[in-house]
Design a protein around this motif. Structure first.
Motif, PDB file in Angstrom:
ATOM      1  N   CYS A  14       5.533   9.495  -0.325  1.00 25.42           N
ATOM      2  CA  CYS A  14       4.610   8.466   0.150  1.00 25.42           C
ATOM      3  C   CYS A  14       4.613   8.537   1.663  1.00 25.42           C
ATOM      4  O   CYS A  14       5.673   8.588   2.299  1.00 25.42           O
ATOM      5  CB  CYS A  14       5.062   7.080  -0.326  1.00 25.42           C
ATOM      6  SG  CYS A  14       4.130   5.740   0.454  1.00 25.42           S
ATOM      7  N   MET A  22      10.393   7.389  -0.649  1.00 26.38           N
ATOM      8  CA  MET A  22       9.628   7.565  -1.906  1.00 26.38           C
ATOM      9  C   MET A  22       9.271   9.036  -2.042  1.00 26.38           C
ATOM     10  O   MET A  22       8.383   9.534  -1.326  1.00 26.38           O
ATOM     11  CB  MET A  22       8.354   6.709  -1.874  1.00 26.38           C
ATOM     12  CG  MET A  22       8.601   5.213  -1.944  1.00 26.38           C
ATOM     13  SD  MET A  22       7.074   4.264  -1.829  1.00 26.38           S
ATOM     14  CE  MET A  22       6.242   4.787  -3.335  1.00 26.38           C
ATOM     15  N   PHE A  25       3.959   6.343   3.732  1.00 24.47           N
ATOM     16  CA  PHE A  25       4.428   5.128   4.395  1.00 24.47           C
ATOM     17  C   PHE A  25       5.935   4.937   4.258  1.00 24.47           C
ATOM     18  O   PHE A  25       6.560   4.317   5.110  1.00 24.47           O
ATOM     19  CB  PHE A  25       3.738   3.892   3.793  1.00 24.47           C
ATOM     20  CG  PHE A  25       2.252   3.876   4.032  1.00 24.47           C
ATOM     21  CD1 PHE A  25       1.742   3.731   5.318  1.00 24.47           C
ATOM     22  CD2 PHE A  25       1.367   4.011   2.970  1.00 24.47           C
ATOM     23  CE1 PHE A  25       0.370   3.713   5.542  1.00 24.47           C
ATOM     24  CE2 PHE A  25      -0.006   3.996   3.188  1.00 24.47           C
ATOM     25  CZ  PHE A  25      -0.506   3.852   4.475  1.00 24.47           C
ATOM     26  N   HIS A  26       6.478   5.425   3.174  1.00 26.71           N
ATOM     27  CA  HIS A  26       7.885   5.145   2.873  1.00 26.71           C
ATOM     28  C   HIS A  26       8.620   6.454   2.593  1.00 26.71           C
ATOM     29  O   HIS A  26       8.474   7.043   1.515  1.00 26.71           O
ATOM     30  CB  HIS A  26       8.003   4.201   1.666  1.00 26.71           C
ATOM     31  CG  HIS A  26       7.113   2.992   1.811  1.00 26.71           C
ATOM     32  ND1 HIS A  26       5.915   2.862   1.140  1.00 26.71           N
ATOM     33  CD2 HIS A  26       7.249   1.880   2.591  1.00 26.71           C
ATOM     34  CE1 HIS A  26       5.348   1.704   1.483  1.00 26.71           C
ATOM     35  NE2 HIS A  26       6.130   1.096   2.353  1.00 26.71           N
ATOM     36  N   VAL A  39       0.855  -1.189   0.000  1.00 22.66           N
ATOM     37  CA  VAL A  39       0.000   0.000   0.000  1.00 22.66           C
ATOM     38  C   VAL A  39       0.896   1.245   0.000  1.00 22.66           C
ATOM     39  O   VAL A  39       1.870   1.335   0.753  1.00 22.66           O
ATOM     40  CB  VAL A  39      -0.920   0.006   1.246  1.00 22.66           C
ATOM     41  CG1 VAL A  39      -1.751   1.286   1.273  1.00 22.66           C
ATOM     42  CG2 VAL A  39      -1.818  -1.222   1.234  1.00 22.66           C
ATOM     43  N   HIS A  40       0.567   2.167  -0.875  1.00 20.69           N
ATOM     44  CA  HIS A  40       1.279   3.454  -0.928  1.00 20.69           C
ATOM     45  C   HIS A  40       0.247   4.570  -0.906  1.00 20.69           C
ATOM     46  O   HIS A  40      -0.964   4.342  -1.017  1.00 20.69           O
ATOM     47  CB  HIS A  40       2.101   3.575  -2.226  1.00 20.69           C
ATOM     48  CG  HIS A  40       3.202   2.563  -2.350  1.00 20.69           C
ATOM     49  ND1 HIS A  40       4.313   2.566  -1.539  1.00 20.69           N
ATOM     50  CD2 HIS A  40       3.371   1.534  -3.221  1.00 20.69           C
ATOM     51  CE1 HIS A  40       5.125   1.566  -1.907  1.00 20.69           C
ATOM     52  NE2 HIS A  40       4.570   0.922  -2.925  1.00 20.69           N
TER      53      HIS A  40
HETATM   54 CU    CU Z   1       4.941   3.889  -0.300  1.00 24.51          CU
END
Ligand code: CU
Length: 138
Positions: free
Chosen positions: A124, A130, A126-127, A89-90
């Motif tokens: 992103c 990114m 979550f990351h 998931v992004h």
């Molecule tokens: Cu991501």
């Protein structure tokens, strides 16, 4: 001797006549010299190192934990659509949080239309690694 003198006088008169011909009007009434148009036309075009701005609809893939392309140059009014191709998931979040997507599962898309020129950085949520940058030009 007299002939030679007459010749000199005649020459001076002719030169004076020619000289007055080249400056017929007072300085104040001279037509303005168009300095802009010719100089711009003759000036070398500055090297444009920026990529051509895309317009219309532009796709950005989210694949392999990266935005592809990560940097974009688009024209005002262009819609960018992100598609998550990863099973992870992004999402797409503006760094200033002024715009962004919900969480995107595989196959989900998010579109945003950029109506103002500027540089938009996003990531992103979550990351942290990114990241993407969109430059919007008039
Ligand atoms: Cu991501």
């Amino acid at each position: 001797m007299k002939t030679k003198l007459s010749l000199v006088v005649l020459t001076v008169l002719l030169l004076t006549a020619c000289g007055s011909k080249t400056a017929p009007t007072p300085a104040g009434t001279l037509p303005p010299i168009a300095t802009n148009a010719p100089s711009t036309a003759l000036a070398p075009v500055p090297a444009d190192t920026s990529p051509a701005a895309l317009s219309g609809n532009v796709d950005v893939a989210i694949a392999g934990f990266a935005f592809d392309p990560a940097t974009l140059t688009i024209k005002v009014g262009t819609t960018v659509t992100w598609t998550n191709q990863d099973t992870a998931v992004h999402n797409v979040k503006a760094d200033d949080n002024s715009w962004g997507s919900n969480d995107l599962n595989k196959g989900d898309t998010f579109s945003f239309t950029f109506n103002q020129a500027g540089t938009y950085t996003y990531r992103c949520g979550f990351h942290a690694n990114m990241k993407g940058t969109i430059t919007v030009v008039p």
